[in-house]
Design a protein around this motif. Structure first.
Motif, PDB file in Angstrom:
ATOM      1  N   MET A   1       3.908   8.796  32.145  1.00 24.84           N
ATOM      2  CA  MET A   1       2.796   9.597  31.610  1.00 24.84           C
ATOM      3  C   MET A   1       2.572   8.588  29.854  1.00 24.84           C
ATOM      4  N   PRO A   2       2.071   7.829  29.181  1.00 24.19           N
ATOM      5  CA  PRO A   2       1.867   7.335  28.199  1.00 24.19           C
ATOM      6  C   PRO A   2       1.112   8.601  27.251  1.00 24.19           C
ATOM      7  N   THR A   3       1.587   8.189  26.120  1.00 20.60           N
ATOM      8  CA  THR A   3       1.141   9.174  25.203  1.00 20.60           C
ATOM      9  C   THR A   3       0.120   8.904  24.685  1.00 20.60           C
ATOM     10  N   LEU A   4      -0.519   9.054  23.498  1.00 23.52           N
ATOM     11  CA  LEU A   4      -1.100   8.672  22.176  1.00 23.52           C
ATOM     12  C   LEU A   4      -1.440   9.359  21.090  1.00 23.52           C
ATOM     13  N   VAL A   5      -0.910   9.006  19.858  1.00 22.51           N
ATOM     14  CA  VAL A   5      -1.504   9.890  18.857  1.00 22.51           C
ATOM     15  C   VAL A   5      -2.398   9.138  18.113  1.00 22.51           C
ATOM     16  N   ILE A   6      -3.058  10.477  17.926  1.00 21.62           N
ATOM     17  CA  ILE A   6      -4.997   9.834  16.707  1.00 21.62           C
ATOM     18  C   ILE A   6      -4.051  10.117  14.943  1.00 21.62           C
ATOM     19  N   ASP A  77       3.456   6.285  23.025  1.00 23.98           N
ATOM     20  CA  ASP A  77       2.420   4.417  23.390  1.00 23.98           C
ATOM     21  C   ASP A  77       1.474   3.962  22.241  1.00 23.98           C
ATOM     22  N   GLY A  78       0.706   4.293  22.030  1.00 20.51           N
ATOM     23  CA  GLY A  78      -0.563   4.517  21.438  1.00 20.51           C
ATOM     24  C   GLY A  78      -0.964   4.881  20.286  1.00 20.51           C
ATOM     25  N   VAL A  79      -1.395   4.564  19.318  1.00 18.83           N
ATOM     26  CA  VAL A  79      -1.556   5.262  18.552  1.00 18.83           C
ATOM     27  C   VAL A  79      -3.477   5.015  17.618  1.00 18.83           C
ATOM     28  N   ILE A  80      -4.103   5.930  17.751  1.00 20.25           N
ATOM     29  CA  ILE A  80      -5.410   5.586  17.134  1.00 20.25           C
ATOM     30  C   ILE A  80      -5.742   5.534  15.310  1.00 20.25           C
ATOM     31  N   ALA A  81      -5.731   5.315  14.645  1.00 15.76           N
ATOM     32  CA  ALA A  81      -5.405   5.274  13.038  1.00 15.76           C
ATOM     33  C   ALA A  81      -6.965   5.578  12.313  1.00 15.76           C
ATOM     34  N   VAL A  82      -7.047   6.082  11.728  1.00 15.24           N
ATOM     35  CA  VAL A  82      -8.621   6.324  11.507  1.00 15.24           C
ATOM     36  C   VAL A  82      -8.561   6.771  10.110  1.00 15.24           C
ATOM     37  N   THR A  83      -8.928   6.276   9.093  1.00 15.52           N
ATOM     38  CA  THR A  83      -9.253   6.501   7.636  1.00 15.52           C
ATOM     39  C   THR A  83     -10.718   6.632   7.300  1.00 15.52           C
TER      40      THR A  83
END
Length: 219
Positions: A1-6, A77-83
């Motif tokens: 199961m892929p994991t996302l990091v925000i 497995d993937g990053v959502i980067a918000v600034t």
């Protein structure tokens, strides 16, 4: 199961940056579900670890709290980067975090970039600041980012923002599917292996020279 990091760089306890991050997270997981991929997500909020980030910059030694954040990012497995955007660039807190993240932690990592700002004038932050930085870190940056101005969170412009989020999420979901599980790199082990190869080559070269000096090397 892929994991996302925000990774949310919002500077307020309740911020539009975190609101946008949560909406993108939900949209990405929905798009992954359409591809029959079930994903989980976690959040690294930078504001609470701001002092730890600065201490790491000054001393070169991350705290246990910051190390935990690094592990979460590196294991995703993937990053959502918000600034939030300031003067057409990312915030100092956001940049400082990526200044102290271990080298190669984001190598080959799919990343969706997003930003918030007071006006649409800051929208170029995605292409002029965020994309070059993540490319430098060897991440695989999704082709579509999301910028949201203050007015985008109102009822009048909300549908346009939703459409942009959906488009970016669909592109990112396909990117994650194509990349597959992220292979975490152990830079220490890689450097050790390189050093071992170098020492082996040096030893073999020295043995060859010894044989040559003894007149045992054939032409």
């Amino acid at each position: 199961m892929p994991t996302l990091v925000i990774i949310s760089g919002g500077l307020r306890e309740s911020s539009s940056t975190r609101l946008l991050a949560d909406r993108i997270d939900a949209a990405v997981r929905a798009e992954l579900a359409r591809l029959d991929i079930s994903a989980t997500s976690s959040v690294v909020e930078l504001r609470p670890i701001g002092r730890a980030i600065m201490d790491a910059m000054l001393t070169g030694f991350p705290s246990a709290e910051l190390e935990s954040a690094f592990d979460i990012v590196a294991g995703a497995d993937g990053v959502i980067a918000v600034t939030p955007a300031f003067n057409a660039s990312f915030s100092g807190l956001f940049k400082s975090f990526f200044d102290v993240v271990p080298e190669e932690a984001l190598a080959d990592m799919p990343v969706l970039i997003a930003a918030t700002g007071g006006t649409e004038r800051h929208s170029l932050v995605l292409e002029h600041a965020l994309r070059p930085m993540f490319s430098y870190l060897h991440a695989i940056v999704s082709p579509t980012g999301v910028y949201a101005a203050t007015d985008d969170f109102g009822a009048q412009h909300g549908s346009a923002l939703s459409e942009r989020i959906t488009k970016a999420a669909a592109d990112f979901a396909r990117l994650m599917q194509a990349c597959g599980p992220h292979q975490r790199r152990d830079t220490f082990a890689e450097e050790a292996a390189t050093m071992e190869q170098l020492l082996t080559s040096t030893a073999e070269g020295g043995a060859w020279l010894d044989r040559a000096d003894a007149g045992t090397v054939e032409d």
